[in-house]
Write an enzyme that holds these catalytic residues in place. Sequence first.
Site, PDB file in Angstrom:
ATOM      1  N   GLU A  23       0.754  -1.299   0.029  1.00 59.92           N
ATOM      2  CA  GLU A  23       0.159   0.152   0.139  1.00 59.92           C
ATOM      3  C   GLU A  23       1.064   1.375   0.082  1.00 59.92           C
ATOM      4  O   GLU A  23       1.832   1.354   0.780  1.00 59.92           O
ATOM      5  CB  GLU A  23      -0.963  -0.074   1.374  1.00 59.92           C
ATOM      6  CG  GLU A  23      -2.072  -1.362   1.197  1.00 59.92           C
ATOM      7  CD  GLU A  23      -2.307  -1.769   2.445  1.00 59.92           C
ATOM      8  OE1 GLU A  23      -2.034  -0.915   3.278  1.00 59.92           O
ATOM      9  OE2 GLU A  23      -2.878  -2.872   2.360  1.00 59.92           O
ATOM     10  N   GLU A  55      -4.647  -6.852   2.606  1.00 58.94           N
ATOM     11  CA  GLU A  55      -3.611  -7.454   3.225  1.00 58.94           C
ATOM     12  C   GLU A  55      -3.930  -9.172   3.020  1.00 58.94           C
ATOM     13  O   GLU A  55      -2.942  -9.742   3.027  1.00 58.94           O
ATOM     14  CB  GLU A  55      -3.405  -7.382   4.739  1.00 58.94           C
ATOM     15  CG  GLU A  55      -2.624  -6.069   5.007  1.00 58.94           C
ATOM     16  CD  GLU A  55      -3.682  -4.910   5.226  1.00 58.94           C
ATOM     17  OE1 GLU A  55      -4.945  -5.282   5.015  1.00 58.94           O
ATOM     18  OE2 GLU A  55      -3.227  -3.696   5.019  1.00 58.94           O
ATOM     19  N   PHE A  70      -0.921  -5.190  10.667  1.00 63.92           N
ATOM     20  CA  PHE A  70      -1.440  -5.697   9.585  1.00 63.92           C
ATOM     21  C   PHE A  70      -1.163  -6.919   9.205  1.00 63.92           C
ATOM     22  O   PHE A  70      -1.739  -7.560   8.284  1.00 63.92           O
ATOM     23  CB  PHE A  70      -1.492  -4.802   8.218  1.00 63.92           C
ATOM     24  CG  PHE A  70      -1.998  -3.069   8.830  1.00 63.92           C
ATOM     25  CD1 PHE A  70      -2.702  -3.088   9.608  1.00 63.92           C
ATOM     26  CD2 PHE A  70      -1.550  -2.028   8.095  1.00 63.92           C
ATOM     27  CE1 PHE A  70      -2.723  -1.678  10.226  1.00 63.92           C
ATOM     28  CE2 PHE A  70      -1.785  -0.778   8.143  1.00 63.92           C
ATOM     29  CZ  PHE A  70      -2.381  -0.550   9.334  1.00 63.92           C
ATOM     30  N   ILE A  71      -0.084  -7.680   9.851  1.00 58.13           N
ATOM     31  CA  ILE A  71       0.286  -8.819   9.709  1.00 58.13           C
ATOM     32  C   ILE A  71      -1.033  -9.796  10.127  1.00 58.13           C
ATOM     33  O   ILE A  71      -1.242 -10.762   9.561  1.00 58.13           O
ATOM     34  CB  ILE A  71       1.536  -9.250  10.675  1.00 58.13           C
ATOM     35  CG1 ILE A  71       2.672  -8.743   9.663  1.00 58.13           C
ATOM     36  CG2 ILE A  71       1.563 -10.941  10.767  1.00 58.13           C
ATOM     37  CD1 ILE A  71       3.951  -8.668  10.807  1.00 58.13           C
ATOM     38  N   HIS A  81      -1.824   0.029  15.905  1.00 55.17           N
ATOM     39  CA  HIS A  81      -0.658   0.289  15.276  1.00 55.17           C
ATOM     40  C   HIS A  81       0.629   0.364  15.916  1.00 55.17           C
ATOM     41  O   HIS A  81       1.496   0.995  15.569  1.00 55.17           O
ATOM     42  CB  HIS A  81      -0.811   1.818  14.564  1.00 55.17           C
ATOM     43  CG  HIS A  81      -1.672   1.837  13.439  1.00 55.17           C
ATOM     44  ND1 HIS A  81      -3.160   1.899  13.834  1.00 55.17           N
ATOM     45  CD2 HIS A  81      -1.572   1.953  12.225  1.00 55.17           C
ATOM     46  CE1 HIS A  81      -3.575   2.047  12.655  1.00 55.17           C
ATOM     47  NE2 HIS A  81      -2.792   2.174  11.429  1.00 55.17           N
TER      48      HIS A  81
END
Lengths: 333, 324
Positions: free
Chosen positions: B29, B58, B84-85, B127
């Site tokens: 991204e 993802e 985001f994993i 985050h």
Amino acid sequence: MMSIKKYVNNLSDEDLKRLYKKMLMIRKCEEHLGEATKNGAFPGAVHLYIGQEAIAVPLCDQLNDSDWISSTHRGHGHFIAKGGDIKKMMAEIYGKSTGICGGKGGSMHVADFKKGIIGANGVVAGGMGLAVGAALASKMDGNGAVSIIFFGDGAANQGVLMEAMNISSLWNLPMIFMCENNQYSEFTHTSEVTSGKIVDRAKPFGIPKYEVDGNNAVDVWQAAYQAVQRGRNDEGPSFIEAHTYRQRGHVEFEYTFLSRNYRDQSEVESWKTNDKDPILRLELYFIEDNKFSRDDIEKIHKEVQDEVNDAVKFAIESPEPDIASAMEHMLEE
Amino acid sequence: MSKQRMMPAINLALQEEMKRDNKVILYGEDAGISLLGQTTGLQDNFGRERVRDTPICENIMTGMAVGAAAAGYRPICHLLYGNFIYTGFDSIANQAAKLKYMTAGQVKLPIVYMAVIGGGRSAAAQHSDIPYPALMNLGGVKIVVPSNSRTAKGLLKSAIRDDNPVFYLTAAGGGRPEEVPDDDNYLIPIGKSEVINQGDDVTIISIGPMTLKAVQATKKLNEKGIGVDLIDLLSLVPIDEDTIISSLKKTGRVIIVDEARDTCSAASHISAILSDKAFKYLKSPIKRVTVKDIAIPYSPILESHVIPEVADIVNCIEKLLESN
């Protein structure tokens, strides 16, 4: 249902015979597995492809080793259709050292990368990203290879399908979305868990869509031809929904653990008639059009059965895996 | 040599490796515009085919890396933030980490999954995570955690050249510019840690973003006459057992500084390794300086309370020495 005859135009008798033999090969392998599992002949569970042979075979018939397929937990048919070795497949399901994955993958993970078979997959829609990644590689190689994701009506409800269609269309990837709608998501009728028509999901992404009778090998072949040519000519992804019926359970032996029936046996039987079952329909066409006699067909049955028997014998007689192999292949040394 | 911060050093490694091997591709991204600077200029130099902006997806990005790698490429999947994993975890856990094993080694999967990890920026709970404990448990992926710009360059180049899925997890920033070798073959081997300070009284094993604080703690302890063997672990899979065990043999006391939540943290695994393999050399219990089992809060005062600070490391060691 329409007779196959209506669809036969650019397919020769030899073509049809080739498709038929391959479909029969899948059928007989699966029939063996369905029987053998009852006796505990091999360790794991199997999800059989019986009734859906007219989908994998006509599509894979148009592919070669540089094309990629990624498939499902019901993946033996795709493996065989793409040219996978049935001895090695059978040995894999029997958990033997000679299996295509050394007995470490089993039924849900038969794969042969040298033949472009990324493999069956135990996760519903799990193969989606793998196929798109392979399509990206083919696109960048510019070699005209295509990438196919076989998936079911169940996987059509996974969010990753939307991501896959979006990126395939966006990047004009040589992808073929081959949805095999066999009417059951595990033990639930698709209509109970699916809104709208699956094939229509391709439309907002600008992906050309084809809806075919998945029990008619010729109908599937023609749609697959369009899709494969589009991919080879760098014209982008295609989506095919093939309507079919899962003649066997979600998994063999399911009635030993299910608390109730989820479909009537009469419904199942209605899909086994010679105007509906994909293999019987081809045989009917051959006989009605005098392509083959009953004897010819019997002969083919015997040939194929012999080959399956050899594969089973090979699997049974093969040695167990070496214990040390359990510790290998997690990471590349 | 030239002094660089972390993100330019990462960028340099990417530029060098993409130039060296045209099978290296990168997507993610905002790869073109580059939010944090890792991928700045790559599209200009290598084109939009090899450096692709993806949709925010993802779920498929992580799986595409597996397919592209199986088909002969060396994809770098840029996932931005470590959290985001989790979004892309199916293909990581069920495909990337297992496909080689399930197929008896039929396939090589040279993939780099890249993300920034850890807190300290008021980015709040979604985050700021440290996702490597879950990744360590998969077995089929390597994990590197560079601590500064030099190790960031050397480890990224090794990760790109490795034939396995490698998670490349760095802090989002912080740290002073460090000398980074210009050598385009500067590689730090995966699985090798670095002893960055020598001392006899106690061993600190620090992981990734915590190393910066461990260095400061070491200085303070030195001023107090306490000798610290400071090991910058750099790789979590595989772990450099030889180096940490030999340091323990020397000092007899170990603390592990890890920004992960405590339960099943990297620190708890390292602690288990050390007590299994070097118990008789221990003069005191192995201590873990970690985050308690809570999410990372937003407010700076709350966040710095939760994430280990220099003082936490110093206090932990002083208590450890007092109790003996």
